[in-house]
Design a protein around this motif. Structure first.
Motif, PDB file in Angstrom:
ATOM      1  N   ILE A 266       0.862  -1.171   0.000  1.00 13.60           N
ATOM      2  CA  ILE A 266       0.000   0.000   0.000  1.00 13.60           C
ATOM      3  C   ILE A 266       0.904   1.227   0.000  1.00 13.60           C
ATOM      4  CG2 ILE A 266      -0.226  -0.109   2.526  1.00 13.60           C
ATOM      5  CD1 ILE A 266      -3.033   1.150   2.117  1.00 13.60           C
ATOM      6  N   THR A 267       0.619   2.152  -0.912  1.00 10.34           N
ATOM      7  CA  THR A 267       1.471   3.326  -1.106  1.00 10.34           C
ATOM      8  C   THR A 267       0.625   4.589  -1.013  1.00 10.34           C
ATOM      9  OG1 THR A 267       2.962   2.070  -2.551  1.00 10.34           O
ATOM     10  CG2 THR A 267       3.062   4.473  -2.706  1.00 10.34           C
ATOM     11  N   TRP A 268       1.146   5.588  -0.307  1.00  8.87           N
ATOM     12  CA  TRP A 268       0.428   6.845  -0.160  1.00  8.87           C
ATOM     13  C   TRP A 268       1.422   7.964   0.113  1.00  8.87           C
ATOM     14  CZ3 TRP A 268       1.485   3.608   3.749  1.00  8.87           C
ATOM     15  CH2 TRP A 268       1.837   4.136   4.989  1.00  8.87           C
ATOM     16  N   ASN A 269       0.921   9.178   0.159  1.00 10.22           N
ATOM     17  CA  ASN A 269       1.750  10.346   0.439  1.00 10.22           C
ATOM     18  C   ASN A 269       1.556  10.758   1.899  1.00 10.22           C
ATOM     19  OD1 ASN A 269       3.542  12.514  -0.408  1.00 10.22           O
ATOM     20  ND2 ASN A 269       1.780  13.866  -0.103  1.00 10.22           N
ATOM     21  N   ALA A 270       2.598  10.590   2.701  1.00 10.75           N
ATOM     22  CA  ALA A 270       2.534  10.932   4.123  1.00 10.75           C
ATOM     23  C   ALA A 270       2.884  12.404   4.328  1.00 10.75           C
ATOM     24  CB  ALA A 270       3.493  10.051   4.913  1.00 10.75           C
ATOM     25  N   GLU A 271       2.142  13.044   5.236  1.00  7.73           N
ATOM     26  CA  GLU A 271       2.362  14.460   5.527  1.00  7.73           C
ATOM     27  C   GLU A 271       3.063  14.629   6.872  1.00  7.73           C
ATOM     28  OE1 GLU A 271      -1.337  16.503   5.246  1.00  7.73           O
ATOM     29  OE2 GLU A 271      -1.640  16.016   3.123  1.00  7.73           O
ATOM     30  N   GLU A 272       3.761  15.745   7.023  1.00  9.91           N
ATOM     31  CA  GLU A 272       4.577  15.975   8.216  1.00  9.91           C
ATOM     32  C   GLU A 272       3.747  16.127   9.483  1.00  9.91           C
ATOM     33  OE1 GLU A 272       7.166  19.241   7.599  1.00  9.91           O
ATOM     34  OE2 GLU A 272       8.388  18.241   6.071  1.00  9.91           O
ATOM     35  N   ASN A 273       2.546  16.695   9.370  1.00 16.50           N
ATOM     36  CA  ASN A 273       1.767  17.008  10.574  1.00 16.50           C
ATOM     37  C   ASN A 273       0.865  15.864  11.025  1.00 16.50           C
ATOM     38  OD1 ASN A 273       0.092  17.174   8.373  1.00 16.50           O
ATOM     39  ND2 ASN A 273      -1.073  18.939   9.114  1.00 16.50           N
ATOM     40  N   VAL A 274       1.017  14.684  10.452  1.00 15.80           N
ATOM     41  CA  VAL A 274       0.201  13.527  10.829  1.00 15.80           C
ATOM     42  C   VAL A 274       1.017  12.618  11.742  1.00 15.80           C
ATOM     43  CG1 VAL A 274      -1.007  11.484   9.986  1.00 15.80           C
ATOM     44  CG2 VAL A 274      -1.170  13.639   8.721  1.00 15.80           C
ATOM     45  N   ASP A 275       0.411  12.217  12.869  1.00 13.48           N
ATOM     46  CA  ASP A 275       1.119  11.384  13.845  1.00 13.48           C
ATOM     47  C   ASP A 275       1.152   9.910  13.455  1.00 13.48           C
ATOM     48  OD1 ASP A 275       1.504  13.631  15.426  1.00 13.48           O
ATOM     49  OD2 ASP A 275      -0.352  13.301  16.563  1.00 13.48           O
ATOM     50  N   ALA A 276       0.066   9.431  12.854  1.00 10.74           N
ATOM     51  CA  ALA A 276      -0.024   7.996  12.547  1.00 10.74           C
ATOM     52  C   ALA A 276      -0.981   7.777  11.381  1.00 10.74           C
ATOM     53  CB  ALA A 276      -0.506   7.217  13.769  1.00 10.74           C
ATOM     54  N   TYR A 277      -0.783   6.663  10.697  1.00  7.60           N
ATOM     55  CA  TYR A 277      -1.688   6.241   9.624  1.00  7.60           C
ATOM     56  C   TYR A 277      -2.172   4.827   9.935  1.00  7.60           C
ATOM     57  CZ  TYR A 277      -0.191  10.202   6.767  1.00  7.60           C
ATOM     58  OH  TYR A 277       0.060  11.466   6.289  1.00  7.60           O
ATOM     59  N   TYR A 278      -3.499   4.660   9.869  1.00  5.82           N
ATOM     60  CA  TYR A 278      -4.104   3.352  10.103  1.00  5.82           C
ATOM     61  C   TYR A 278      -4.772   2.857   8.829  1.00  5.82           C
ATOM     62  CZ  TYR A 278      -3.619   4.032  15.167  1.00  5.82           C
ATOM     63  OH  TYR A 278      -3.126   4.218  16.434  1.00  5.82           O
ATOM     64  N   LEU A 279      -4.634   1.567   8.586  1.00  3.00           N
ATOM     65  CA  LEU A 279      -5.374   0.920   7.507  1.00  3.00           C
ATOM     66  C   LEU A 279      -6.539   0.159   8.133  1.00  3.00           C
ATOM     67  CD1 LEU A 279      -5.395   0.418   4.441  1.00  3.00           C
ATOM     68  CD2 LEU A 279      -4.161  -1.713   4.877  1.00  3.00           C
ATOM     69  N   TYR A 280      -7.760   0.641   7.869  1.00  3.56           N
ATOM     70  CA  TYR A 280      -8.975   0.009   8.387  1.00  3.56           C
ATOM     71  C   TYR A 280      -9.510  -0.974   7.348  1.00  3.56           C
ATOM     72  CZ  TYR A 280      -9.406   3.380  12.243  1.00  3.56           C
ATOM     73  OH  TYR A 280      -9.205   4.123  13.383  1.00  3.56           O
ATOM     74  N   PHE A 281     -10.161  -2.056   7.828  1.00  5.10           N
ATOM     75  CA  PHE A 281     -10.681  -3.050   6.896  1.00  5.10           C
ATOM     76  C   PHE A 281     -11.731  -3.911   7.579  1.00  5.10           C
ATOM     77  CE2 PHE A 281      -6.937  -4.710   8.978  1.00  5.10           C
ATOM     78  CZ  PHE A 281      -7.291  -5.996   9.360  1.00  5.10           C
ATOM     79  N   ASP A 282     -12.435  -4.682   6.764  1.00  8.67           N
ATOM     80  CA  ASP A 282     -13.409  -5.652   7.244  1.00  8.67           C
ATOM     81  C   ASP A 282     -13.165  -6.960   6.501  1.00  8.67           C
ATOM     82  OD1 ASP A 282     -15.502  -6.779   8.628  1.00  8.67           O
ATOM     83  OD2 ASP A 282     -17.043  -5.423   7.857  1.00  8.67           O
ATOM     84  N   VAL A 283     -13.922  -7.986   6.855  1.00  8.47           N
ATOM     85  CA  VAL A 283     -13.802  -9.283   6.198  1.00  8.47           C
ATOM     86  C   VAL A 283     -15.091  -9.582   5.439  1.00  8.47           C
ATOM     87  CG1 VAL A 283     -12.179 -10.146   7.905  1.00  8.47           C
ATOM     88  CG2 VAL A 283     -14.630 -10.535   8.235  1.00  8.47           C
ATOM     89  N   LEU A 284     -14.981 -10.480   4.462  1.00  9.11           N
ATOM     90  CA  LEU A 284     -16.153 -10.873   3.691  1.00  9.11           C
ATOM     91  C   LEU A 284     -17.064 -11.753   4.533  1.00  9.11           C
ATOM     92  CD1 LEU A 284     -14.648 -11.781   0.198  1.00  9.11           C
ATOM     93  CD2 LEU A 284     -15.932  -9.733   0.817  1.00  9.11           C
TER      94      LEU A 284
END
Length: 295
Positions: A266-284
């Motif tokens: 998974i690729t994205w653009n991270a910003e300086e003022n963000v403390d954390a990034y979470y990937l949320y998901f569910d199951v089928l």
């Protein structure tokens, strides 16, 4: 842009003091970010599910949401790119199969015509439009298929889910049997009594986003998917009311496969003022007899 790839560093459990973004998404993974810029994390959902104690679950790939969190407060979902799914057809151009070993779209009989339309679509530049005219000369089974012979997808043994988007436009008085409007078949499947199964009931004049777990295949618990010639979407003439002629239109988009055992990014653009990034998901969640999830 800075490019950073992190592997094997993901944490299944979030930091306790970070608020949950949306409780309709029951799972999240804390991604690793060392610096601002373009960030890539590598994940294996089979391993992540084992950590969560849900080893038998299948990821709902469409549920993925990337959420930035600052001072414990989640923000809105942000764009990202993923390599968990393998695209069979993005329907941006018309690729026809004209021989047995040529990958591409094909028709089961002459009642169907193909073209690429710029709208409606769910992604990319366009979608595949199948225009079907039912007449007295139409065969009992008619429709279209995607030929896998000669492609990397000829052997589906390692894959877990087939995903596709379908948009039907049919007059309501034309249909006899809605639940069996579209039949589905992996041509070449073995160890199963029936090659084809009933498809889901579809909403007319809307995109239906289908997630098709490959095991079980209908009521067949252990299909052999090692030599699949075609993925067929077909119809039975007896399910329709028609006099001289009847018209049906279908649009297909974003036909792809997902292998849960494989690593993906998974690729994205991270910003300086963000403390954390979470990937949320569910199951089928699906029924055994009809292994189709549709929204």
């Amino acid at each position: 842009l800075l490019l950073s790839t992190l592997t094997g560093l993901q944490e299944t459990y979030a930091r306790i003091d970070d608020d949950w973004w949306n409780h309709q998404w029951p799972y999240r993974i804390l991604l690793q970010v060392n610096e601002a810029g373009t960030i890539t994390n590598e994940l294996n959902f089979s391993q992540e599910f084992a950590k969560l104690g849900i080893s038998n679950a299948l990821l709902d790939l469409r549920s993925l949401r990337l959420i930035p969190t600052t001072a414990g407060i989640p923000g809105d979902p942000i764009p990202f790119e993923e390599t968990f799914s393998q695209i069979i057809s993005d329907a941006d151009e018309l690729i026809l199969s004209t021989s047995y070993d040529e990958m591409g779209w094909g028709i089961l009989e002459e009642s169907t015509d193909f073209e690429i339309n710029s709208t409606p679509k769910t992604q990319g530049e366009g979608s595949l439009h199948a225009h079907i005219e039912i007449t007295d000369t139409t065969q009992h089974d008619f429709g279209f298929y995607y030929n896998l012979v000669g492609s990397p997808f000829f052997d589906l043994s390692d894959y877990d889910v087939l995903l596709y988007d379908i948009y039907p436009s049919i007059s309501e008085d034309l249909i006899n049997t809605k639940p069996e409007l579209v039949y589905f078949e992996f041509e070449g499947v073995k160890n199963c009594r029936d090659e084809f199964i009933n498809g889901p009931e579809l909403m007319m004049n809307n995109w239906n986003k289908i997630d098709f777990p490959l095991r079980p295949y209908g009521i067949c618990a252990g299909p052999d998917l090692s030599r699949i010639n075609k993925i067929k979407f077909f119809f039975k003439k007896d399910n329709f009311n028609y006099s001289d002629a009847a018209i049906m239109d279908f649009w297909m988009d974003y036909l792809r496969l997902y292998d849960q055992e494989a690593n993906g990014q998974i690729t994205w653009n991270a910003e300086e003022n963000v403390d954390a990034y979470y990937l949320y998901f569910d199951v089928l969640r699906y029924q055994y007899i009809l292994p189709l999830v549709f929204r």
